[in-house]
Structures are given as C-alpha cells and as structure tokens.
Design an enzyme around this catalytic site. Structure first.
Site, mmCIF file in Angstrom:
data_model
loop_
_atom_site.group_PDB
_atom_site.id
_atom_site.type_symbol
_atom_site.label_atom_id
_atom_site.label_comp_id
_atom_site.label_asym_id
_atom_site.label_seq_id
_atom_site.Cartn_x
_atom_site.Cartn_y
_atom_site.Cartn_z
ATOM 1 N N THR A 73 -6.780 21.508 24.470
ATOM 2 C CA THR A 73 -5.714 21.661 25.471
ATOM 3 C C THR A 73 -5.517 23.127 25.832
ATOM 4 O O THR A 73 -5.475 23.492 27.018
ATOM 5 C CB THR A 73 -4.399 21.056 24.927
ATOM 6 N N ALA A 201 -12.535 21.039 17.485
ATOM 7 C CA ALA A 201 -13.280 20.714 16.259
ATOM 8 C C ALA A 201 -13.045 19.296 15.765
ATOM 9 O O ALA A 201 -13.949 18.668 15.221
ATOM 10 C CB ALA A 201 -12.907 21.714 15.155
ATOM 11 N N CYS A 330 -3.963 10.501 23.339
ATOM 12 C CA CYS A 330 -2.930 11.517 23.470
ATOM 13 C C CYS A 330 -1.721 10.957 24.199
ATOM 14 O O CYS A 330 -0.639 11.487 24.111
ATOM 15 C CB CYS A 330 -3.475 12.735 24.221
HETATM 16 C C1 LIG Z 1 -11.297 15.020 27.360
HETATM 17 C C2 LIG Z 1 -10.253 15.682 26.528
HETATM 18 N N1 LIG Z 1 -9.790 16.886 26.887
HETATM 19 C C3 LIG Z 1 -8.873 17.533 26.168
HETATM 20 C C4 LIG Z 1 -8.346 16.978 25.019
HETATM 21 C C5 LIG Z 1 -7.327 17.736 24.235
HETATM 22 O O1 LIG Z 1 -7.842 18.231 23.032
HETATM 23 P P1 LIG Z 1 -6.867 18.694 21.861
HETATM 24 O O2 LIG Z 1 -6.060 17.505 21.454
HETATM 25 O O3 LIG Z 1 -7.767 19.204 20.791
HETATM 26 O O4 LIG Z 1 -5.987 19.774 22.394
HETATM 27 C C6 LIG Z 1 -8.783 15.708 24.604
HETATM 28 C C7 LIG Z 1 -8.203 15.035 23.414
HETATM 29 O O5 LIG Z 1 -8.100 13.818 23.363
HETATM 30 C C8 LIG Z 1 -9.770 15.050 25.381
HETATM 31 O O6 LIG Z 1 -10.247 13.850 25.031
#
Ligand SMILES: Cc1ncc(COP(=O)(O)O)c(C=O)c1O
Length: 380
Positions: A73, A201, A330
């Site tokens: 993110t 990661a 998410c």
């Molecule tokens: C395509 C995509 N982008 C961004 C993210 C966000 O990653 P993080 O949760 O490590 O911030 C995710 C998490 O599900 C994702 O699948």
C-alpha cells in the site's frame, strides 16, 4: 477437530520457516539501530544494504533503485503521489479493477484537483481495453499509466512489456502494482522499461508489514516520509530491520525455485478446475482465472450456481475448516461486495469465491476442499 485448509494465499501467505530462521537473530542478538555509528549499528546497517542488494539482484537492477516500505500500500501510494508531486504528472490512466491501494489514492489526488483520471473500459471477463492507451496518451500530455500486473481477485494478467513500450514511446510514466506477482514471476528490469513496481513480503512467504518500491533511476524523487536520513534521505524512520531481512530471503527463495513452484501451483489449480467442473453442475470461473497458463496461477475465482445457502457460503466453508475469500481480503468485513466483481456485471444470484494457492498447498487439501464444496452444493 478437522484439519484447517488455507486457500487464501492472495490475502497473505504463511511465513517460510527458512525465512523466519534468518530473521530471528535480528530480533534478539543484532538489535542495534542501523543509524548508529558504533559496531552494533554498523552490523545491522550492512545487513540492510545486503538485503537491498539481494532484492536488486533478483530483479536485475541496481540497489539504489530499491526503497524499503511498510508494504504494498505504501509503495503504491508513493509511486502515484511522487509522480504527481515531483514528476509533473497531470493525468493518470488506470482501471476500475485496481486494488484500493491505487483506487483510493487516485480518488484522493483527483479530489484534491491535482490530476484527472481516465479509467480503461473492461469486458465481462475483466479484460482491459489497453489498445485505447496510445490515443489517451496523445490527447493528454504529462500522463502516467497505473495498471496492476496480476489481479488479486480475478487473476487477469497485464502484458507489462507491451504497456511499458506504449508508455516509453510517448514519454509517459508507468507504474504497475506487482504485489500479487512479485515472487511468483521473473522480473528483469534491464529488459522492462518501467518506472515503478512494488512488492509486499507477506505475499511470498515473508513477514507482514514490509515491502519495497522500485523507482527507476531516471526519476528524480523527493523525500516521501520526512524525518531521519534512512533510505537515502527519502523515507525517514528507523527501519523494519528483521522485516527487511525476511523480505530479501523470502524473495531469494521464491525466485531460486520459481519454475518448480509454478509447476506445483499450476498443477493444483488445474486439478481444482477439473474437479469442480466434474462435481459441481453449472460451475463457472470469473475473470480469466480458468486459463491456467495465461492468468495469475495462484488465484482461482469460482462462480457457484444459485443455492439457498449462498449467502452463508464463506461462513459454511469456514465451519468446515476451509479458509478462502469472497473478494479482496483487504475489504472483507466491510460487506460492500467486491468492486472488481461489480465491475464485471456478474449475475447476482451466484456466489463468488476466491481460492488462492501457494507452494505449501497440497493436492490432498484441494481434494478435501472440493469434497466439502460438493457436499454443500449437493444438498438441495
Ligand atoms: C494487488 C494488491 N495491491 C496492493 C496490496 C496491498 O498490500 P499490503 O497489504 O502489503 O499493503 C494488496 C494486498 O492485498 C494487493 O493484493
């Protein structure tokens, strides 16, 4: 109690014990602050720089282009806001199928009056109209493109090489959210003319809360977190030392056995598709996820036929010990449905479930999950 079956690896993956092993000393013995100039500090500072070299070498690029972040993110947000605030981008081409890490940042930038956004059209399989990019770029000077490499819900893949070349030929910046494909595909940044890619990661058997942003050296950026001199003055704050160590090891391990992992996971996905078609009448697959060779091989998005208990499907699977997802993890819990599936105009009476696999998933788990699904859908 029945054994738990984890089929939600697109949400997060279990940490590889070999990754945990290299992290542990940095939680215990090597506790120094990487900015300290004494030996405790120097020891861990050099571990961070070695981790950066490892990541750069896996991606065939230079360590100076790798910035560690708190995850995908932050990396996506930074790529977009840096492009607008320091590279002069005024218009962004994206799609309605992006992750919220991108979509909500675009909304924010648009509402602040900093950019206009063009969303590419998509069909009912989620295939984007990438051929409209050249004319959009010609009509809108100072553009950037932000399109994900592998869709976390429907597994569609973007042709990164093709879009990179479209962008370069017209002087546009190109960012791709590669969170789902990092550690699962090879990236050769000497061959791929792209400006920003990202990694998290925990999507490739590393720890949570750590990721990275690749920034092509042709882009001169400004600090994105103000504070200390960490990350070459660009991102202040004491580093997530053990996270960074774990990230580098996880990426190295993922990459060194990539073909073997791909073969294993593709085999499981094909197996599950075959069994579902055989045993659940009228089963369908969302997006391009059924096409094992040409989709993100870790994700299968299944559309189940109308059934009286469809509203309870994820709950019932959970009771039976199967963990999977009804959309992007998410967003689960917000109960608003998936913006990606909504963009495909799917038949609302069917139930959509995302199953996602990893190199630790077994054939036995797939068989068992399908048995449970058959039991649920066999009951009138
Ligand atoms: C395509 C995509 N982008 C961004 C993210 C966000 O990653 P993080 O949760 O490590 O911030 C995710 C998490 O599900 C994702 O699948």
């Amino acid at each position: 109690m029945a054994k738990k079956i984890y089929l939600d690896n697109a949400a997060t993956t279990p940490i590889d014990p070999a990754v945990l092993e290299v992290m542990m000393p940095y939680l215990t013995d090597f506790f120094g602050n990487p900015s300290s100039i004494h030996s405790h500090g120097r020891k861990v500072k050099s571990a961070i720089e070695n981790a950066r070299k490892t990541v750069a070498s896996v991606l065939n690029t230079s360590p100076g282009e790798i910035f560690f972040t708190s995850g995908g993110t932050e990396a996506d947000n930074t790529a977009l806001t840096q492009s607008v605030e320091t590279l002069g981008v005024k218009h962004i081409i994206s799609s309605r199928l992006e992750h919220h890490a991108v979509l909500h940042t675009l909304d924010h930038l648009e509402k602040a009056g900093k950019v206009t956004v063009s969303y590419l059209e998509n069909d009912e399989k989620g295939v984007l109209d990438v051929d409209s990019i050249p004319s959009l770029l010609e009509q809108n000077p100072h553009s950037m493109i932000s399109l994900m490499h592998g869709n976390n819900e429907i597994a569609n893949l973007l042709d990164l090489q093709k879009v990179s070349e479209m962008a370069r030929a017209r002087g546009a910046v190109f960012h791709s959210d590669t969170v789902q494909t990092m550690g699962h595909y090879t990236f050769d940044l000497q061959q791929l003319p792209i400006d920003f890619i990202v990694g998290a990661a925990h999507k490739f058997h590393g720890p949570k809360g750590v990721g990275f942003l690749y920034i092509n050296a042709r882009n001169k950026i400004l600090p994105f977190i103000h504070g200390g001199a960490q990350e070459r003055n660009m991102r202040g704050g004491t580093e997530n030392l053990y996270g960074i160590i774990g990230l580098a090891r996880a990426l190295e391990l993922a990459n060194s056995h990539l073909e073997e992992h791909q073969r294993h996971v593709k085999g499981l996905k094909s197996k599950m598709i075959g069994l579902l078609k055989e045993r659940i009448p009228e089963v369908r697959f969302n997006g391009r996820s059924e096409d094992v060779e040409n989709s993100l091989y870790t994700v299968l998005n299944v559309s189940f036929p109308e059934h009286r208990d469809n509203e309870m499907l994820l709950f019932n699977l959970d009771i039976e010990g199967v963990s999977c997802s009804g959309g992007s993890a998410c967003s689960s819990g917000t109960n608003q449905g998936s913006h990606v599936l909504n963009a495909l105009n799917l038949d609302g009476s069917r139930a959509n479930v995302r199953f996602s696999f990893s190199r630790f998933t077994t054939e036995e788990e797939i068989n068992h999950a399908v048995d449970i699904l058959q039991k649920i859908f066999g009951a009138a």
